[in-house]
Every structure is written in structure tokens, then in C-alpha cells.
Scaffold this motif. Structure first.
Motif, mmCIF file in Angstrom:
data_model
loop_
_atom_site.group_PDB
_atom_site.id
_atom_site.type_symbol
_atom_site.label_atom_id
_atom_site.label_comp_id
_atom_site.label_asym_id
_atom_site.label_seq_id
_atom_site.Cartn_x
_atom_site.Cartn_y
_atom_site.Cartn_z
ATOM 1 N N VAL A 433 -12.027 32.900 -4.481
ATOM 2 C CA VAL A 433 -12.701 33.488 -5.637
ATOM 3 C C VAL A 433 -11.809 33.296 -6.859
ATOM 4 O O VAL A 433 -10.619 33.615 -6.823
ATOM 5 N N VAL A 434 -12.378 32.769 -7.942
ATOM 6 C CA VAL A 434 -11.611 32.513 -9.164
ATOM 7 C C VAL A 434 -12.180 33.364 -10.293
ATOM 8 O O VAL A 434 -13.369 33.269 -10.615
ATOM 9 N N THR A 435 -11.321 34.184 -10.883
ATOM 10 C CA THR A 435 -11.700 35.001 -12.028
ATOM 11 C C THR A 435 -10.885 34.564 -13.230
ATOM 12 O O THR A 435 -9.657 34.432 -13.146
ATOM 13 N N PHE A 436 -11.564 34.312 -14.343
ATOM 14 C CA PHE A 436 -10.914 33.849 -15.562
ATOM 15 C C PHE A 436 -10.762 35.010 -16.538
ATOM 16 O O PHE A 436 -11.727 35.729 -16.823
ATOM 17 N N MET A 437 -9.540 35.189 -17.044
ATOM 18 C CA MET A 437 -9.280 36.160 -18.099
ATOM 19 C C MET A 437 -9.178 35.368 -19.404
ATOM 20 O O MET A 437 -8.139 34.762 -19.706
ATOM 21 N N LEU A 438 -10.271 35.327 -20.141
ATOM 22 C CA LEU A 438 -10.377 34.498 -21.341
ATOM 23 C C LEU A 438 -10.199 35.373 -22.575
ATOM 24 O O LEU A 438 -10.928 36.360 -22.753
ATOM 25 N N THR A 439 -9.266 35.020 -23.426
ATOM 26 C CA THR A 439 -9.003 35.833 -24.613
ATOM 27 C C THR A 439 -9.422 35.100 -25.880
ATOM 28 O O THR A 439 -9.246 33.887 -26.015
ATOM 29 N N ASP A 440 -10.013 35.905 -26.801
ATOM 30 C CA ASP A 440 -10.386 35.443 -28.139
ATOM 31 C C ASP A 440 -11.341 34.257 -28.115
ATOM 32 O O ASP A 440 -11.138 33.230 -28.777
ATOM 33 N N VAL A 441 -12.419 34.387 -27.328
ATOM 34 C CA VAL A 441 -13.460 33.354 -27.307
ATOM 35 C C VAL A 441 -14.342 33.520 -28.540
ATOM 36 O O VAL A 441 -14.763 34.635 -28.874
ATOM 37 N N LEU A 442 -14.609 32.420 -29.230
ATOM 38 C CA LEU A 442 -15.452 32.474 -30.422
ATOM 39 C C LEU A 442 -16.900 32.751 -30.051
ATOM 40 O O LEU A 442 -17.374 32.351 -28.994
ATOM 41 N N ALA A 443 -17.604 33.419 -30.938
ATOM 42 C CA ALA A 443 -19.014 33.716 -30.689
ATOM 43 C C ALA A 443 -19.881 32.485 -30.869
ATOM 44 O O ALA A 443 -20.969 32.383 -30.289
ATOM 45 N N SER A 444 -19.430 31.509 -31.657
ATOM 46 C CA SER A 444 -20.238 30.316 -31.923
ATOM 47 C C SER A 444 -19.965 29.247 -30.890
ATOM 48 O O SER A 444 -19.027 29.326 -30.112
ATOM 49 N N ARG A 445 -20.790 28.213 -30.888
ATOM 50 C CA ARG A 445 -20.603 27.094 -29.969
ATOM 51 C C ARG A 445 -19.721 26.012 -30.568
ATOM 52 O O ARG A 445 -19.395 25.035 -29.908
ATOM 53 N N ARG A 446 -19.314 26.176 -31.875
ATOM 54 C CA ARG A 446 -18.454 25.185 -32.504
ATOM 55 C C ARG A 446 -17.122 25.828 -32.838
ATOM 56 O O ARG A 446 -17.040 26.973 -33.269
ATOM 57 N N ARG A 447 -16.044 25.086 -32.644
ATOM 58 C CA ARG A 447 -14.704 25.588 -32.902
ATOM 59 C C ARG A 447 -14.400 25.484 -34.381
ATOM 60 O O ARG A 447 -14.657 24.489 -35.039
#
Length: 980
Positions: A433-447
Motif C-alpha cells: 500500500v502506497v500513501t503519498f503525503m503531497l504538500t502545497d499542491v496547486l488548485a489549477s492544472r497549470r504550474r
């Protein structure tokens, strides 16, 4: 080629005549024993013996009868550490480890189906022993590196060859009641072998083969085995055959066979005797490994653990300072709170990554080593993105035990996104089982870009979707939080580190839509937690079996207390006195997930199976590596643990996107093992759900319905990929070629008229040099099959005992379907030192009296020399196998250049025997026995000046505490020894 290559339903009626060994997994022929039965009987007994001896050495009680009625649950409970009476225990980790050995065993009938030395056919006794010798050396080398997963697979393969000796030779017919120890002791000669010109058999009398071995051979005590060939009837004149309808040699004089594979075989009347001897031989092999590696490492090799590993994959680029600090905090908290308890992680794995590098992988059973390495992590560099996240995750997936939970910390997209299908294949293969702790993901689909037009470190929604897809495939979660909220989110790591964690229910909705879901709370569940991930606008309502409700606006209510961090809502459920059906209703049009876990001894594990093709001369099942075929039949092996009073009422494949549900036919095999078969499974992404009833005393009600869900997604494919290495061991500095075949299927059957082209990708977790075709095409007239070869070169610097995992993927031209094959290869250096350390008794001196009442006031001393010879690898450790005294050692160099380890053992006259074992650096074991007798003194001898090592330890164990050589050396001018 009209037969389906996928996972097919095994029919018991189709097994007759397909046998060329003890059946690998299941025996449907009366009460015959399969390789799995033999292996499990031996593993459970030896594990229990080690636990008993360790308990005796520590002065603890051990109440378990060691016999063939042992189960994983019984052994797990008996071997549990003190203070576990209030802790839930699960035997799933233990059983998973045993299945590694069982499937490694069964794999010999796939990879080495026609190899005479792997089955002791054709009188290849030296070749068979060479297979065992190389395999045992590989197991010991893997354990030395704490690479227990590779060690288990190799051990299973070794056991297969060793066990086949007793079915395929005439050892049993010769009246032997004990194992042939020379098979695991390569320094001993193989004696009384029938030579190639000696006739060994005569024709059977019709169907009666009981007396077909020649009397002269029996009277001389000569050893033979049957010849076997599915293509040709040619064999040396007068030689015995294996027998069975697929053995062509058994149709040539002398006709018939001598195998004892099951009770219907040529010598089936001796099947049980052969199986019992195979168990004894496996026990002897396990004892040799136990002495070589020590009791604690032996139990780790067997997988006897009450806790899972703690595994982190961490981005170490400049913006990750806060994340690294939180990973340190939560890991230290887990270690410090669980150290010395049964819930202490069984191992620790750490993989850093950035760009351009990843690794090295740190894997240890020492918490302080893990702490030191995670303390050394620092965030630096990484001004550009993305990073090599999936490369780091690949290392973790292949190193961690199956069904581990892996946590990935990152704030950047994956530079190696091309590895997505490889990672998915490894997730499905390992069931981790792999769980990702993702920080500061943008709300938009473009960086976003900064003023200098340099991309920001933050990942966008499209980047994060890769991680969400992998989390969904594994049954993990993609948790998206700000760096300031990360501490609140890492509670999921502490939740997973508890003992006996089970998944009760899980679903992912993408695209999202309002829906309600039910799950069953049974009496065995404790500390239940629900996780809901999704957009901030998501709302939900929870309803218990008693009708109480609580909505998402209530952080504390009658059913749960909840916290929110980023996209994660964590609910700590209050299920007291509320067993039965619960419901959670979710209102959201955005993607979301729901996961419900708890602690319970009642759990299950599941494996995809495939039936051996009849053309391989083997019946029964083997582990299926790869995806099942769309529209075909699917077979599962399901093991349920935690209660001997449960009934499995339903096992189904569920695809929430349909929704599609396929019910399986459930057949109890034995000891909690169920064979579940499904017919015509449509294309889809499925999870396995199990339901049943439990009437055990651990439940809070007399009869409790339960449900469990396997985390890993089972995805079907219309592509068949098969790959077979001609060897599972590779030497450092060598190159191995692995042929593979790809085909398109329809309804689970190969489309023989197809002429498709497939994209091929081959990846290995060690970054070893490899080559493979970029595409393969099924030519007209090929029967729909496209063939290719992968070559893999192992560098000369590779360490013996490591392993390499190779993944071969094939994708269709539309890039809409992919399947794979996963191969695990052991790196094994050629065995050159097979000699056991030799013991030379120097003296025994005593002032013991004949009065037992005065024994404690008197002592005796035993002195012996151990040597590994001039060309040996040297003594690595000394073990007290039996005794209660003080051990001192010193090393000296002899005149001939060989090193001697001088052992001085002293004990009270109340303990009048000692058994010592010396292990050299490649795991060969030599023993020495001493006992109280009249004082004796040997003639003095002079040994040249030498470096001398001295160490001392007090032992109180009959189970073997290991004493390693100290590294402190002091020099003397001359050393005088008493020499006998």
C-alpha cells in the motif's frame, strides 16, 4: 495455440496423470501431501521449536504441543512476546512470508519443469546436491544482508529440490528412516550410487509396480532415481523410470515407474513415508540455516512478526525542509513509543530521492541505524523540478516485504513518470500500500511561473493525478496538505503502525458523484478509523447500525470525533455496542475516496493463481504474475486468519466504476485456505471483498457477520505476457537472457490470427545494464504470439545475497492496455568454500563431585580449537547450542597459515554438557560436543606468534546465542596451546 494462457479454473478431474513431483500447492487426490503441506509442516514446527528454545533461555513458559496440527495462528500466539495479552495479534505477516516460500517452491515446476537436477531425476544426485548447495548459500547470504524476502523465495526453491529426492529416488524403498544428510552437507561424499551401466528396474506387473526395483540393487543398498522425459522414450538400458502418463520413458522396458508423488503414483503406497521423510529433511535444512544465522534472524526469515515495516520514501530537495522534519518527528515518535514492545516495527526502510539521484536504500532491523540515517537527511538543491520520485519508490517496493505500507513525502511532480506502469506492476505484484503525503499542491492544472519564468516548485493537479492513480491502485491515499498542516495529516502513519490493522471498506469515485456506502462492523474490530479525502466542498453523513447519525459539520458527535487537514478528514469511530451495518453518504461531484480501517485478528490475504499447462507435465496451480485476462476465468487463493470458527460466505470482485460485481465459487482447501474461482470476468478494475460469519470467543457477540477488503486493485488486460528465465540465480559479472512472449487475447483465449504490434518496456530496480526490443510484432502464421528477449547484466561488484527484480511490460498500439511479467532473480556468487569448520578438542578439566547436591559449588572447563582451514573464509561466530556457562574465545595463527579460534567454556557442574557451533563467513556450520569426565590434558604444542582476540559472554540458552568475534586485537610474542 488455442489454450488460454491466462488464469484458468482448475478442475480436479484434469489432474490425473499430470504429476511429476509432489503437487506444488494443492492435492486433490485423496489425502496426499503437496509440496506446500510438506513445507508448511516443517516451517511451523521449526519456528515453534526456536520460540520454545528462546523462551526457555529467557525463563519464560511456552505452552504449545509441537506436532503436525500446528497452524499459523497457534504458532503466532505461542511465540508472541510477553505483554501481548492486551494486544491484537495477526498471523497475516507470518502467513504471507510462508506463502513466499510456498510459491518459491512451486515456481520450480514452472522455471525448471524439465531440469533433471532440480527434481533428482535421471540419477543426477550430484547435480541435485549442487542446486541445494548453491541455494542454501544464497539464503544465508541474503539473511546476512537482512534481505529476508529474497531469502524466503530462494529457500522455497531449495526445499522443492530437497523434497523431490524422497519421492523420486529409492531412498524410502531402501528402508531408510532418516533424511540423507549428505544432500545438505557438500563436504560429505554421496555414497552407494548406482552407476550409469547398472540395471535398476524390471517391468511392472500390469499396474502393480510395488516390486519393480531389482532385488540385487536393494540388497547392495544402491541409490537410484527414475528417468523422466515428456518428449522421448529413450533411457539407459535397464533403468527405472519416473512413471505417469506424461513420462514417455516409462513406456519403454522396463516399463512403469518408482515415483511416490501421491497415493496413486507408481509407488503410491510409500507416498506418506516419502512425505514424512521430506518433512524431516526440510527440518534438518532449516536447523542448519538456523544455526548459521542465529535464532532472531531465523525468525525474521520465517516472517514471524507482530508488526509491519516502517518505510519512508522522501524527497530531499531544497523546499522539503519542513516535510523532512515531520518525517523525522513521526518516525521517531513511533520508534520511541514502540521500542521493546511487540508493536515495534519489524524493519525500517528509508529511500531518499531528488534529481538527478535517488537512493541509496537503507534497510535495517536496528531502529538507531534508521534514526541516524534519517537524521542525516537535509534539504538542498532542487531549484528545477520535477524529481525522481518513482525511481525511489521502485527501490522501496522491491525491498519491502509483501503487503507493506509505504509513505512517500514530496512537493514536486515525478520526473520519471514513464515508470508509472512499472510501479503499478510492482504494486500489484507485492500488494504493498502506497500513501503519498503531497504538500502545497496547486488548485489549477497549470504550474505557475515566477517573474524569471522559472517554474515554481509546486505541483499542479495534473502532476498530482499520477500520485492519486498509484495510491488508488495500491489501496493507499493521496493526502494533499499545506506544509503547516502536514503534522495533522501524518496521523495516518501512526494509525497504520498499530498491530493487526485491517481494511474493512474502501472506494474511490472518479469522477465524483453523490453516493452512499455500507460497511459491516463486527465484534472483533477495535479502534476503527474512517478517512474521507476530497474537495473542501465535500459533505458526508455517517449512520450507525443503531440508527444514530452524525454529519460532516460535527467535529465531535455520538459516532466519531473528526479532524481535517488539507483534503483529508479523519474520523475516529465510536463503535461500542453498535455492531452491524453502518452507512456513510457522501455528497460531492468532485473525485473523492472513502476508507475504513480497524484493528482485528480476523484478516485475509489473496493471491492470483494460474493453472499449470498440461504440456508442462505438471498439474496444480502456480502464482500468477501479471494481470488476469479480460473475459477469462480467474482463480484466487484466499487465506483467512484469526479464527478457527469462521465461515466464508462470499468472495466477490467489485468494480465501483460500473458498478460491476462478480461472485466467486468458494471451496475450502485446508487450514484457512480457500480456492475461489470466477467465470468470464469482464474487463475492469476490481477489488476483492470477503464476507462471512465468526462465532469465536473473541467476538463481542455469539455470531458476528464480518467483511474485509483487499487493498490492491486487480485490473484485467487483453494482453498476455509470459516470461521464463532459464535460471533464478545469477552470478556477479554474468549476463542472463530472458525470453518473453506477448499475445492479444479474446475472452481469456489467445487470438491466434492476430498480428498486433506491442510496445515493450523492461526495467529493473538495481539499474543494471539491460537490453530489450522497443517493440515486438506477432507475424502472420505465428499463432498470434510475438516473441522477444531481455538481457540483463549483473555487475561484478554485485554482492552475493542481493536480488534484482525485472519487470517486462507490453502495451498495445493504442496505449489503452498494458500487462506485465515480474521476475525476481537472486544474485549468488559461485560457492567455493563448502567445508565446515572443524573442531579439535584440546582438554576437559573438572573438579566435579558425584554429589548432585554440591554441583553448584564446583565447575568444569572445556577447551577446543575451531579452524576453517587455510582456504576457508574464516570463523564468523561461535554459538552455544546447549549449555549454561561462560564462553571465551581467542584467535591464533598456526604454523601452516590457518587461523584457529580457541574456545574456552566453563560451567557449573550442574550443567555437564555443552554443544558449540562455529559458523564461517559463508554460513557453513561445524559443531563440537563436550561433557564432564575425568580431567585430561593434551600434549603441549607450540603455535607461532599471532594476533589474538578475546571476547566473553554468559549464556543461559539452549536455543543458541551467537558470539561474534571482537575486533580488538592485541599482539603477543608467542602463544602456547594445549594440543590434543
Amino acid at each position: 495455440m488455442t489454450a488460454g494462457l491466462g488464469v484458468v479454473l482448475l478442475m480436479a478431474a484434469g489432474l490425473s496423470g499430470l504429476v511429476h513431483c509432489f503437487q506444488p500447492l494443492f492435492s486433490f487426490n485423496g489425502n496426499s501431501s503437496a509440496h506446500s503441506d510438506i513445507t508448511l509442516r516443517a516451517v511451523l514446527r521449526k519456528t515453534a521449536e526456536v520460540c520454545r528454545d528462546m523462551a526457555a533461555s529467557e525463563g519464560r513458559d511456552f505452552s504449545l504441543t509441537i506436532d503436525d496440527s500446528l497452524t499459523t495462528d497457534k504458532v503466532q500466539r505461542a511465540c508472541s512476546s510477553p505483554g501481548t495479552s492486551t494486544i491484537l495479534l495477526s498471523s497475516v505477516i507470518f502467513q504471507t512470508s510462508m506463502f513466499d516460500m510456498v510459491f518459491g517452491n512451486a515456481n520450480v515446476d514452472v522455471v525448471f519443469a524439465l531440469s533433471e537436477e532440480h527434481h533428482f531425476d535421471d540419477e543426477t544426485f550430484q547435480g541435485g546436491r549442487d542446486v541445494i548447495t548453491a541455494g542454501v548459500a544464497a539464503v544465508k547470504a541474503s539473511v546476512k544482508l537482512e534481505n529476508f524476502v529474497a531469502g524466503r523465495w530462494t529457500l522455497g526453491r531449495v526445499c522443492h529440490t530437497l523434497q523431490d529426492f524422497y519421492s523420486h529416488s529409492n531412498w524410502v524403498e531402501l528402508g531408510k528412516k532418516a533424511p540423507y544428510s549428505a544432500l545438505i552437507r557438500p563436504d560429505q561424499p554421496l555414497e552407494n550410487l548406482a552407476d550409469g551401466s547398472t540395471p535398476t528396474c524390471r517391468n511392472c506387473e500390469g499396474e502393480d509396480c510395488d516390486n519393480n526395483i531389482l532385488p540385487d540393487l536393494m540388497q547392495q543398498g544402491l541409490l537410484t532415481s527414475g528417468y523422466f522425459n515428456i518428449f522421448s522414450s529413450v533411457k539407459p538400458a535397464g533403468k527405472c523410470s519416473h512413471g505417469g502418463s506424461f513420462d514417455q520413458t516409462s513406456k519403454q522396458d522396463p516399463v512403469g515407474g518408482i515415483n511416490k508423488d501421491d497415493i496413486s503414483s507408481s509407488h503410491g503406497s510409500l507416498h506418506h513415508a516419502a512425505a514424512d521423510l521430506a518433512v524431516s529433511a526440510t527440518l534438518e535444512l532449516l536447523e542448519d540455516i538456523r544455526v548459521a544465522v542465529g535464532d532472531k534472524n531465523f525468525l525474521r526469515l520465517m516472517g514471524l512478526s507482530q508488526s509491519s515495516v516502517l518505510c519512508f520514501v522522501i524527497d530531499t530537495t531544497g523546499s522539503m525542509s519542513d516535510d523532512i522534519a515531520e518525517a523525522k518527528r513521526v518516525s521517531f515518535s513511533i520508534i520511541d513509543s514502540k521500542r521493546g514492545t511487540p508493536q515495534e516495527p519489524s524493519a525500517y526502510i528509508l529511500v531518499p530521492f531528488n534529481d538527478p539521484g535517488f537512493g541509496p536504500l537503507i534497510m535495517t532491523t536496528n531502529a538507531d541505524v534508521f534514526k541516524d540515517n534519517i537524521n542525516k537527511l537535509s534539504a538542498n538543491g532542487g531549484g528545477d523540478i520535477p524529481e525522481k520520485c518513482l525511481s525511489g519508490l521502485q527501490l522501496a517496493l522491491t525491498a519491502a516485504p509483501p503487503s507493506s505500507e509505504i509513505f512517500v513525502f514530496t512537493d514536486a511532480p515525478a520526473k520519471d513518470a514513464h515508470l508509472k506502469s512499472t510501479i503499478t506492476a510492482l504494486i500489484e505484484s507485492t500488494k504493498s500500500v502506497v500513501t503519498f503525503m503531497l504538500t502545497d499542491v496547486l488548485a489549477s492544472r497549470r504550474r505557475r511561473r515566477g517573474s524569471s519564468h522559472v517554474s515554481s516548485r509546486k505541483m499542479n493537479q495534473a502532476d498530482a493525478q499520477l500520485y492519486r492513480d498509484l495510491a488508488q491502485a495500491s489501496g493507499g491515499q493521496a493526502i494533499e496538505v499545506t506544509k503547516s498542516d502536514l503534522t495533522a495529516a501524518t496521523s495516518v502513519i501512526e494509525d497504520s503502525s498499530a498491530s493487526a490493522v485491517v481494511t474493512v471498506f474502501q472506494v474511490v469515485k472518479n469522477p465524483g458523484r453523490p453516493d452512499h456506502f455500507t460497511f459491516t462492523v463486527d465484534g472483533s474490530l477495535r479502534n476503527m478509523t474512517a478517512y474521507v479525502t476530497g474537495a473542501s466542498s465535500l459533505t458526508f453523513n455517517l449512520t450507525s447500525s443503531s440508527g444514530l447519525s452524525q454529519n460532516s459539520s460535527q467535529s465531535s458527535g455520538p459516532l466519531a470525533s473528526s479532524t481535517t487537514a488539507g483534503n483529508l478528514r479523519r474520523l475516529s469511530l465510536n463503535t461500542d455496542n453498535q455492531t452491524g451495518s453502518w452507512q456513510i453518504s457522501v455528497d460531492s461531484n468532485s473525485p473523492y475516496s472513502v476508507k475504513v480501517i480497524g484493528q482485528s485478528s480476523l484478516n485475509f490475504i489473496v493471491y492470483l493463481l494460474e493453472a499449470h499447462e498440461g504440456a508442462q507435465a505438471h498439474g496444480d496451480f502456480n502464482l500468477k504474475e501479471g494481470r488476469p485476462l479480460s473475459g477469462g476465468n480467474v482463480s484466487l487463493l484466499v487465506f483467512v486468519s484469526g479464527s478457527d470458527k469462521l465461515k466464508v460466505s462470499e468472495v466477490n470482485l467489485f468494480d465501483s466504476s460500473g458498478p460491476t460485481e462478480v461472485n466467486g465459487s468458494v471451496q475450502l482447501i485446508e487450514r484457512g485456505n480457500f480456492l475461489v474461482t470466477f467465470s468470464g470476468v469482464p474487463a475492469g478494475n476490481y477489488v476483492v471483498r470477503l464476507k462471512g460469519e465468526d462465532s469465536s470467543a473473541t467476538s463481542r457477540s455469539s455470531l458476528s457477520s464480518f467483511q474485509r477488503q483487499a487493498p490492491t486493485t486487480i485490473k484485467t488486460s487483453s494482453i498476455s505476457v509470459t516470461a521464463r528465465a532459464n535460471n533464478t540465480n545469477v552470478e556477479p559479472g554474468s549476463t542472463i537472457s530472458i525470453p518473453f512472449t506477448v499475445a492479444t487475447t479474446n475472452g481469456g483465449v489467445v487470438n491466434t490470427s492476430a498480428t498486433d504490434t506491442f510496445t515493450v518496456r523492461a526495467n529493473n530496480d538495481r539499474s543494471y545494464t539491460s537490453s530489450s526490443p522497443s517493440t515486438v510484432t506477432a507475424a502472420a502464421g505465428s499463432g498470434g504470439a510475438a516473441n522477444g528477449t531481455v538481457t540483463l547484466t549483473v555487475p561484478g561488484s554485485a554482492v552475493s545475497g542481493t536480488d534484482v527484480t525485472l519487470t517486462i511490460e507490453a502495451e498495445n498500439a493504442a496505449a489503452s492496455d498494458v500487462n506485465y511479467a515480474v521476475l525476481r532473480l537472486s544474485v549468488v556468487a559461485k560457492v567455493t568454500d563448502t567445508a565446515r569448520p572443524v573442531c579439535q578438542v584440546v582438554s576437559t578439566s573438572t573438579n566435579c563431585t558425584s554429589s548432585s547436591s554440591l554441583c553448584s559449588s564446583s565447575h568444569w572447563e572445556f577447551i577446543a580449537n575451531f579452524t576453517d582451514g587455510v582456504n576457508g573464509t574464516g570463523i564468523d561466530s561461535i554459538t552455544v547450542r546447549q549449555g549454561n556457562g561462560t564462553l571465551n574465545t581467542s584467535t591464533v595463527a598456526g604454523a601452516g597459515g590457518e587461523n584457529f579460534t580457541v574456545v574456552t567454556y566453563s560451567a557449573s557442574c550442574c550443567a555437564q554438557n555443552v554443544v558449540l557451533a562455529a559458523v564461517d563467513n559463508v554460513g557453513n556450520v561445524g559443531k563440537c560436543v563436550g561433557q564432564v569426565r575425568e580431567s585430561t590434558t593434551a600434549t603441549p604444542a607450540v603455535v607461532e606468534a599471532a594476533n589474538t582476540t578475546t571476547a566473553a559472554v554468559t549464556t543461559t540458552s539452549t536455543g543458541g546465542h551467537t558470539l561474534s568475534m571482537s575486533r580488538c586485537l592485541w599482539i603477543t610474542a608467542a602463544v602456547y596451546l594445549l594440543w590434543k
